[in-house]
Design a protein around this motif. Structure first.
Motif, PDB file in Angstrom:
ATOM      1  N   LEU A  43      15.131  -1.572   6.307  1.00 45.92           N
ATOM      2  CA  LEU A  43      13.863  -2.278   6.540  1.00 45.92           C
ATOM      3  C   LEU A  43      13.475  -2.204   8.018  1.00 45.92           C
ATOM      4  CD1 LEU A  43      13.635  -5.651   4.576  1.00 45.92           C
ATOM      5  CD2 LEU A  43      11.978  -3.803   4.625  1.00 45.92           C
ATOM      6  N   THR A 301       1.620  -5.507   2.634  1.00 43.86           N
ATOM      7  CA  THR A 301       2.388  -5.575   1.396  1.00 43.86           C
ATOM      8  C   THR A 301       3.631  -6.446   1.548  1.00 43.86           C
ATOM      9  OG1 THR A 301       3.330  -3.439   2.006  1.00 43.86           O
ATOM     10  CG2 THR A 301       1.630  -3.432   0.326  1.00 43.86           C
ATOM     11  N   ASN A 305       4.313  -9.566  -0.807  1.00 43.62           N
ATOM     12  CA  ASN A 305       5.525  -9.593  -1.620  1.00 43.62           C
ATOM     13  C   ASN A 305       6.371 -10.810  -1.353  1.00 43.62           C
ATOM     14  OD1 ASN A 305       6.551  -7.346  -3.461  1.00 43.62           O
ATOM     15  ND2 ASN A 305       5.237  -6.319  -2.003  1.00 43.62           N
ATOM     16  N   ARG A 309       7.177 -13.363  -4.396  1.00 38.83           N
ATOM     17  CA  ARG A 309       8.527 -13.575  -4.903  1.00 38.83           C
ATOM     18  C   ARG A 309       8.965 -15.023  -4.762  1.00 38.83           C
ATOM     19  NH1 ARG A 309      10.603  -8.543  -6.244  1.00 38.83           N
ATOM     20  NH2 ARG A 309       9.063  -7.020  -5.594  1.00 38.83           N
TER      21      ARG A 309
ATOM     22  N   ARG B 119      19.690 -10.186  -0.492  1.00 34.93           N
ATOM     23  CA  ARG B 119      18.940 -10.097  -1.755  1.00 34.93           C
ATOM     24  C   ARG B 119      17.440 -10.067  -1.493  1.00 34.93           C
ATOM     25  NH1 ARG B 119      22.603 -14.114  -3.533  1.00 34.93           N
ATOM     26  NH2 ARG B 119      24.314 -12.998  -4.519  1.00 34.93           N
ATOM     27  N   TYR B 120      17.006 -10.968  -0.619  1.00 32.87           N
ATOM     28  CA  TYR B 120      15.577 -11.056  -0.350  1.00 32.87           C
ATOM     29  C   TYR B 120      15.084  -9.778   0.328  1.00 32.87           C
ATOM     30  CZ  TYR B 120      11.270 -13.638   0.226  1.00 32.87           C
ATOM     31  OH  TYR B 120       9.970 -14.060   0.126  1.00 32.87           O
ATOM     32  N   ALA B 121      15.897  -9.247   1.240  1.00 34.45           N
ATOM     33  CA  ALA B 121      15.508  -8.007   1.932  1.00 34.45           C
ATOM     34  C   ALA B 121      15.377  -6.875   0.929  1.00 34.45           C
ATOM     35  CB  ALA B 121      16.540  -7.661   3.001  1.00 34.45           C
ATOM     36  N   GLU B 123      14.593  -7.151  -2.191  1.00 33.57           N
ATOM     37  CA  GLU B 123      13.373  -7.355  -2.976  1.00 33.57           C
ATOM     38  C   GLU B 123      12.139  -6.956  -2.176  1.00 33.57           C
ATOM     39  OE1 GLU B 123      13.241 -11.283  -4.543  1.00 33.57           O
ATOM     40  OE2 GLU B 123      14.996 -10.981  -5.813  1.00 33.57           O
ATOM     41  N   LEU B 124      12.143  -7.279  -0.884  1.00 32.61           N
ATOM     42  CA  LEU B 124      11.010  -6.881  -0.044  1.00 32.61           C
ATOM     43  C   LEU B 124      10.918  -5.359   0.040  1.00 32.61           C
ATOM     44  CD1 LEU B 124      10.882  -9.324   2.993  1.00 32.61           C
ATOM     45  CD2 LEU B 124       9.512  -9.290   0.906  1.00 32.61           C
ATOM     46  N   LEU B 125      12.084  -4.726   0.160  1.00 38.18           N
ATOM     47  CA  LEU B 125      12.115  -3.261   0.239  1.00 38.18           C
ATOM     48  C   LEU B 125      11.498  -2.655  -1.021  1.00 38.18           C
ATOM     49  CD1 LEU B 125      13.075  -1.054   2.143  1.00 38.18           C
ATOM     50  CD2 LEU B 125      15.265  -1.065   0.970  1.00 38.18           C
ATOM     51  N   ALA B 126      11.725  -3.327  -2.156  1.00 39.68           N
ATOM     52  CA  ALA B 126      11.173  -2.824  -3.412  1.00 39.68           C
ATOM     53  C   ALA B 126       9.649  -2.850  -3.394  1.00 39.68           C
ATOM     54  CB  ALA B 126      11.696  -3.650  -4.585  1.00 39.68           C
ATOM     55  N   GLY B 127       9.068  -3.720  -2.565  1.00 42.04           N
ATOM     56  CA  GLY B 127       7.616  -3.819  -2.544  1.00 42.04           C
ATOM     57  C   GLY B 127       6.948  -2.925  -1.510  1.00 42.04           C
ATOM     58  N   VAL B 128       7.735  -2.231  -0.701  1.00 42.43           N
ATOM     59  CA  VAL B 128       7.142  -1.362   0.320  1.00 42.43           C
ATOM     60  C   VAL B 128       6.520  -0.143  -0.369  1.00 42.43           C
ATOM     61  CG1 VAL B 128       7.605   0.088   2.324  1.00 42.43           C
ATOM     62  CG2 VAL B 128       8.772  -2.091   2.081  1.00 42.43           C
ATOM     63  N   PRO B 129       5.243   0.153  -0.101  1.00 45.08           N
ATOM     64  CA  PRO B 129       4.607   1.300  -0.771  1.00 45.08           C
ATOM     65  C   PRO B 129       5.340   2.596  -0.452  1.00 45.08           C
ATOM     66  CG  PRO B 129       2.974  -0.022   0.400  1.00 45.08           C
ATOM     67  CD  PRO B 129       4.310  -0.547   0.798  1.00 45.08           C
ATOM     68  N   VAL B 133       7.220   4.503   3.066  1.00 40.64           N
ATOM     69  CA  VAL B 133       8.580   5.021   3.168  1.00 40.64           C
ATOM     70  C   VAL B 133       8.540   6.494   3.578  1.00 40.64           C
ATOM     71  CG1 VAL B 133      10.654   5.566   1.851  1.00 40.64           C
ATOM     72  CG2 VAL B 133       9.522   3.369   1.535  1.00 40.64           C
ATOM     73  N   ILE B 159      15.742   5.684  -0.220  1.00 42.02           N
ATOM     74  CA  ILE B 159      15.274   4.369   0.253  1.00 42.02           C
ATOM     75  C   ILE B 159      14.489   3.670  -0.862  1.00 42.02           C
ATOM     76  CG2 ILE B 159      13.745   3.204   1.887  1.00 42.02           C
ATOM     77  CD1 ILE B 159      14.477   5.333   3.925  1.00 42.02           C
ATOM     78  N   LEU B 162      16.931   2.379  -3.590  1.00 38.50           N
ATOM     79  CA  LEU B 162      17.957   1.431  -3.142  1.00 38.50           C
ATOM     80  C   LEU B 162      17.841   0.038  -3.785  1.00 38.50           C
ATOM     81  CD1 LEU B 162      20.344   1.651  -1.252  1.00 38.50           C
ATOM     82  CD2 LEU B 162      18.906   0.858   0.613  1.00 38.50           C
TER      83      LEU B 162
END
Lengths: 326, 291
Positions: A43, A301, A305, A309, B119-121, B123-129, B133, B159, B162
């Motif tokens: 990230l 985003t 998000n 969440r 965990r939260y990071a 989930e945030l990564l999952a929302g990155v367009p 990436v 990425i 992940l």
């Protein structure tokens, strides 16, 4: 023989077991922790790379980047307004088109459908979520665009042409096409998360309201009320997806940097302009401007998000399978 | 004395809700059903169109021959299909290791604020367009190496995968019964040994299934590949060179002004749809049967 070895016949003490494991246990744990830290690192790297790449553009244009409509690679002037506008218009249209039927569908699947049918239809919706965006793009380009051009857009111009929204020529490609494709793409997200949320919240409320003599529709109003924050979360997640969607939109939006009030006009979104111009960027500043667009997109985003969440978690009391299904 | 419960019941109005309430009820229920139809219909149309338009171009040649110049009949996307396999394979090697390790950490040691933050990071990564990436992978890998390459594409896809792998690994590992761990610990095995030789093997089937699901999805990603692996008209399997991939080739062929290329794009879309959706469907059904 070392003194730490247990004598025969004496039961193993905790310290002995620890001593035997030695450094292996902490080392193993440290290794796994390292992988976990890797998620943060990824990230952070995304932010770092986008910020570093965008630096020339940030320095040259500052906040004017967001309010200028001037995107001219030859004159090296870059303003993102047309792309912000395009992103906003297409996503808003997608939400308007998708949300009402999706909530109806989620309610139907969670509360009304016979168990077997509900399971099959939910499975189908999950599968639809796995269709990739390029496939939607091909469909939007070759099927939806001609249909809009020949049937829908002439009708809109003839009957609703007095509104600025529907003025212009029927091209087939443009905001309208992109909005429809996006609506179809985000539908599975809204339906499956809202359904999970309804299933997680509704049971006692539904039974209580039905027992008080409410009709099915009236009891739905009660459960929907309780599920509202979670459904809002599902909608925000879908919005985040629509904002960042790239390939399908790139193929159907027409790719011009105009700000047109009409939905029939063509335009571009932040994501689509990155996909279109990135590998053909003419100068360092052009590339930096595109990367700054990515940075803006990332910021928007991530904020959406994070909020969504938290809402989903709050509504479902932290049930991971729901929060994570998003 | 108050009336008996039965008498009270008799005092209630008979016949249930009135006409207005019943009409409203029917309207709302019908609306919900119509909503489901509205959601499913475009999807079914889309799948039908892809199958109908893609099927005529589907042949063995599509899978085994190279792209031909415009106007020459035949030709396929062999390089793109192999390219996608290489990209997905390389991305799997990276993502399953890092994501699996993280998921294992969360399941075995994951208590407290640090684990919550991880965990939260994720989930945030999952929302990155995915395009973002791609931009990051461009800066990170392409600029560092100096040119577009398959490995940059694989890293971008890794990425994106992940978060899915982290989440599903954690869930699967948590499903391993506590008694397994207790039995192994009671035999004197240290913690790492318990995880590595008892918990992991027990969870491996689930981890493999989840990873396959994530890989199937990665196979369809296009946007990040445009900025990293770029695409290649020729045969290439080298990791440090630009590589063709099925989604990028479909994108190029769909936008080209040649009808035979457009036909190839339809067929490519069908193959991708079959690949991604059929694999997902089979895996999900398998998981349901087991779980």
């Amino acid at each position: 023989m070392t003194s730490s070895a247990p004598a025969i016949g004496r039961p193993l003490a905790r310290a002995d077991v620890r001593a035997r494991a030695g450094l292996a246990d902490p080392a193993y744990r440290a290794l796994l922790t390292l992988f976990a830290v890797g998620v943060f690192a990824v990230l952070a790297l995304i932010v770092w790379e986008c910020a570093r790449g965008a630096a020339p553009s940030l320095a040259a244009f500052g906040w004017r980047f967001l309010v200028s409509a001037d995107w001219d690679p030859v004159a090296e002037k870059f303003g993102a307004l047309p792309y912000l506008y395009g992103t906003l218009v297409t996503s808003a249209m997608a939400m308007l088109l998708a949300v009402p039927p999706c909530i109806g569908a989620a309610v139907f699947l969670a509360e009304l459908a016979p168990r077997g049918f509900g399971a099959v239809a939910s499975f189908l919706v999950e599968l639809l979520a796995s269709i990739t965006s390029i496939v939607f793009g091909v469909w939007g380009l070759f099927v939806l665009a001609p249909w809009l051009r020949v049937v829908i857009e002439p009708w809109l111009i003839a009957h609703l042409g007095f509104l600025p929204l529907f003025r212009g020529f029927p091209f087939g490609l443009g905001f309208l096409n992109a909005g429809i494709v996006l609506a179809i793409m985000i539908a599975p997200t809204i339906v499956s998360i809202s359904r999970e949320i309804l299933l997680a919240t509704s049971r006692t409320l539904r039974e209580a309201s039905l027992a008080l003599g409410a009709t099915r529709a009236e009891s739905l109003a009660v459960t929907l009320d309780a599920a509202r924050p979670g459904i809002l979360g599902a909608m925000i997640l879908a919005l985040g997806r629509a904002l960042g969607e790239t390939m399908a939109v790139t193929m159907v939006i027409g790719n011009t940097n105009r700000i047109s009030a009409s939905l029939l006009g063509s335009g571009a979104t932040m994501a689509s302009v990155i996909a279109n111009e990135f590998t053909e960027a003419t100068s360092k500043l052009h590339l930096a401007a595109l990367i700054e667009l990515a940075l803006v997109l990332f910021a928007v985003t991530v904020v959406l998000n994070a909020a969504a969440r938290l809402l989903v978690r709050w509504t479902t009391g932290g049930r991971r399978d729901v929060a994570g299904a998003a | 004395m108050s009336p008996a419960p039965r008498d009270r019941l008799a005092a209630l109005p008979r016949g249930g809700p009135g006409l207005a309430r019943r009409a409203w009820n029917a309207l709302v229920l019908a609306g919900c059903g119509a909503g489901l139809a509205l959601v499913l219909l475009p999807m079914i149309m889309l799948v039908a169109h892809i199958v109908a338009r893609g099927l005529p171009g589907l042949s063995l040649a599509f899978f085994v021959s190279m792209p031909k110049p415009v106007g020459e009949p035949g030709g396929g996307m062999a390089n793109a299909i192999v390219g996608t396999m290489i990209l997905v394979g390389a991305c799997g090697l990276i993502a399953v290791r890092v994501g699996g390790g993280t998921g294992l950490y969360l399941a075995e040691y994951g208590r407290g604020p640090f684990a919550g933050a991880v965990r939260y990071a994720a989930e945030l990564l999952a929302g990155v367009p995915s395009i973002v990436v791609g931009v990051a992978a461009y800066g990170l890998v392409v600029l560092t190496i100096g040119h577009f390459s398959a490995i940059a594409g694989a890293i971008a896809l890794a990425i994106l995968m992940l978060p899915t792998i982290v989440r599903s690994t954690e869930e699967v590992v948590r499903l391993v019964p506590r008694s397994y761990r207790e039995a192994a610990l009671a035999l004197g095995a240290p913690r790492w040994r318990v995880v590595q030789s008892v918990v992991l093997p027990a969870a491996s089937a689930g981890i493999v299934t989840a990873s396959m699901l994530a890989l199937a999805r990665a196979a369809g990603e296009t946007a990040p590949l445009l900025l990293t692996a770029l695409g290649n008209r020729f045969w290439s399997v080298a990791l440090d060179q630009p590589i063709a991939s099925l989604p990028v080739m479909i994108f190029d062929y769909a936008r080209a002004p040649y009808s035979d290329w457009n036909q190839q794009a339809w067929t490519g879309a069908l193959v991708l749809l079959l690949l991604v959706t059929a694999v997902s469907a089979m895996l999900r059904l398998a998981v349901r049967r087991i779980g």
